[in-house]
Scaffold this active site. Structure first.
Site, PDB file in Angstrom:
ATOM      1  N   ASP A  58      67.882 -15.814  -2.515  1.00  0.00           N
ATOM      2  CA  ASP A  58      68.714 -14.607  -2.563  1.00  0.00           C
ATOM      3  C   ASP A  58      67.918 -13.509  -3.264  1.00  0.00           C
ATOM      4  O   ASP A  58      67.732 -13.535  -4.491  1.00  0.00           O
ATOM      5  CB  ASP A  58      70.018 -14.936  -3.304  1.00  0.00           C
ATOM      6  CG  ASP A  58      70.984 -13.753  -3.300  1.00  0.00           C
ATOM      7  OD1 ASP A  58      70.539 -12.620  -3.065  1.00  0.00           O
ATOM      8  OD2 ASP A  58      72.187 -13.983  -3.547  1.00  0.00           O
ATOM      9  N   TYR A 114      74.973 -15.418  -8.979  1.00  0.00           N
ATOM     10  CA  TYR A 114      76.016 -14.734  -8.219  1.00  0.00           C
ATOM     11  C   TYR A 114      75.455 -14.412  -6.842  1.00  0.00           C
ATOM     12  O   TYR A 114      74.376 -13.833  -6.726  1.00  0.00           O
ATOM     13  CB  TYR A 114      76.411 -13.435  -8.939  1.00  0.00           C
ATOM     14  CG  TYR A 114      77.456 -12.617  -8.213  1.00  0.00           C
ATOM     15  CD1 TYR A 114      78.772 -13.050  -8.126  1.00  0.00           C
ATOM     16  CD2 TYR A 114      77.120 -11.391  -7.635  1.00  0.00           C
ATOM     17  CE1 TYR A 114      79.734 -12.290  -7.475  1.00  0.00           C
ATOM     18  CE2 TYR A 114      78.081 -10.624  -6.982  1.00  0.00           C
ATOM     19  CZ  TYR A 114      79.389 -11.084  -6.904  1.00  0.00           C
ATOM     20  OH  TYR A 114      80.332 -10.321  -6.259  1.00  0.00           O
ATOM     21  N   LYS A 153      70.815  -3.947  -1.545  1.00  0.00           N
ATOM     22  CA  LYS A 153      70.457  -2.920  -2.544  1.00  0.00           C
ATOM     23  C   LYS A 153      69.296  -2.026  -2.101  1.00  0.00           C
ATOM     24  O   LYS A 153      69.516  -1.069  -1.376  1.00  0.00           O
ATOM     25  CB  LYS A 153      70.210  -3.587  -3.900  1.00  0.00           C
ATOM     26  CG  LYS A 153      71.487  -4.377  -4.344  1.00  0.00           C
ATOM     27  CD  LYS A 153      71.465  -4.779  -5.771  1.00  0.00           C
ATOM     28  CE  LYS A 153      72.558  -5.761  -6.121  1.00  0.00           C
ATOM     29  NZ  LYS A 153      73.843  -5.195  -6.433  1.00  0.00           N
TER      30      LYS A 153
END
Ligand code: HOZ
Length: 436
Positions: A240, A145, A272
């Site tokens: 990522d 994702y 994050k």
């Protein structure tokens, strides 16, 4: 007059005004059933819901709360930043300091550009890769994702996996015609693809370790292989690290495994942890590629709140606490918590695969090791739902989806771990009753 005192009351009210009652699908509890808890307070390793229940938190806002909630150091820095204004829409020292900190930890990030979410960071990285190579094709892996931008919302993990959705309506074939999806951990499929279309491939993008279909570690040498094959074909390798960046080590996943295995991606995406719980993300890479961004170059990317002073302060203050000692504590906590739960499931004879990658881990309710998205979809999600609810009832908050990673924080205590281990024994018995 109605008073809104419980999560159920808030959720019923939310559903009348917010689609599904939530601002992001996984948290709606749709795949596990029941009512999402409405959290109102967090401190250290604990969170409290509006109903007054206390939980040990193993979600940590999906990663950012690495030092625990409302850490006094972060709190005091953020408070003083807020007193000076929430936003200027102009350059500020905070973004420079945070960019320097990222670059010091990951030297391949010679330049860093801030955005507000991981989705934006990845969109920017993909655009840069296409501009740098003058090619269109992007290769991604099933179950990974990378946010919800159109071209990457194909065979995606996270909410798409949790809800068992096909690819999203509203994404046109035109938007995904340049996206090629390959099974994760499949070196042969990738080699074949590059043999056939290598000269058209702008970039390969992967989660440093997939953690949005549950935790699926790369087979040894996988990321090095991606680095080598992309170099050979003059494509770019995008790592990522939105989930893993500065969570796995001081230099993220790359800092631990890239250095050890001798590979470096061309572009990194972060999110994050670098925002410490505030909306902040970044793309980083070599000066040659990054300077293609406007206004140095002509690749456009922008955002009113990008590099926001409160968010960069929260990120920097959090990273100041992310030292070698913290990472070693996180590794041991992840081992303790993961093993205690796995032991409880084994003792109750619940078939499961406990999977770890650095300090990230998750449990698949299947007897076999999960190597890719097809394997992940084989699990018994109804047994997970029972296990999840039992833990929640006993005051342990874990991701409400069998397709998400679990997160430890530096604030977890021995007492918390004991409570988790005790609750896991009860939850495992209940999951067993359900599956037998
Ligand atoms: N898998 C997402 C985090 N990487 C879930 C976040 C959310 O839905 O709030």
């Amino acid at each position: 007059m109605t008073t809104f005192e419980t999560s159920l009351q808030w959720h019923n009210r939310a559903k009348r005004i917010i689609p599904g009652g939530v601002s992001s699908p996984v948290r709606a509890f749709q795949s596990v059933g029941g009512t999402p808890r409405y959290f109102v307070k967090g401190e250290g390793s604990k969170v409290w819901d509006v109903d007054g229940n206390e939980y040990v938190d193993l979600v940590g806002s999906w990663g950012p709360m690495i030092v625990g909630h409302a850490h006094p150091h972060v709190l005091s820095r953020v408070k003083s930043a807020m007193e000076k204004s929430f936003s200027f829409g102009a350059p500020g020292p905070g973004e420079v300091l945070l960019a320097e900190e990222i670059s010091a930890r990951v030297p391949a990030c010679e330049r860093v550009r801030f955005v507000s979410s991981g989705t934006e960071a990845v969109m920017t990285a993909v655009r840069l890769a296409r501009a740098a190579t003058s090619r269109n094709l992007i290769v991604k892996f099933a179950g990974c994702y990378h946010g919800h931008s159109d071209s990457l919302l194909v065979q995606s993990g996270s909410g798409i996996a949790t809800l068992g959705l096909p690819n999203s309506p509203g994404v046109t074939p035109g938007q995904t015609q340049d996206t090629i999806v390959v099974p994760f951990n499949d070196l042969n499929a990738l080699t074949q693809l590059f043999d056939e279309r290598g000269s058209e491939i702008a970039a390969v993008i992967t989660e440093a370790t997939p953690a949005n279909m549950g935790v699926v570690p790369p087979v040894p040498g996988f990321n090095k292989f991606l680095s080598d094959i992309t170099k050979k074909h003059h494509s770019l390798f995008i790592l990522d690290e939105v989930m893993t960046g500065f969570r796995i080590s001081q230099g993220g996943w790359w800092g631990k495994f890239g250095l050890e295995e001798d590979w470096t991606p061309d572009l990194f995406t972060f999110g994050k942890v670098i925002g410490g719980g505030m909306p902040l993300a970044a793309v980083g890479g070599s000066a040659a590629v990054m300077e293609l961004l406007a206004p140095s170059g002509t690749v456009y990317q922008a955002g009113t709140l990008s590099g926001n002073p409160v968010a960069t302060t929260a990120g920097l203050a959090t990273l100041e606490l992310c030292d070698a000692e913290l990472y070693s504590a996180l590794d041991s906590r992840a081992r303790e918590v993961g093993s205690a739960i796995s032991e409880a499931l084994t003792a109750a004879e619940v078939e499961h695969s406990f999977q770890q990658a650095g300090n990230l881990f998750s449990f698949f309710f299947t007897p076999n090791h999960v190597n890719n998205f097809d394997d992940a979809k084989e699990q018994d999600t109804s047994a997970f739902a029972v296990f999840f609810h039992s833990l929640l009832e006993q005051g342990i908050s874990v991701p409400p989806s069998a397709f998400e990673a679990w997160f430890v924080s530096g604030a977890l205590t021995d007492e918390d771990v004991e409570k988790i281990a005790k609750a896991a024994k009860v939850a495992a018995q209940q999951a067993k009753l359900r599956s037998s």
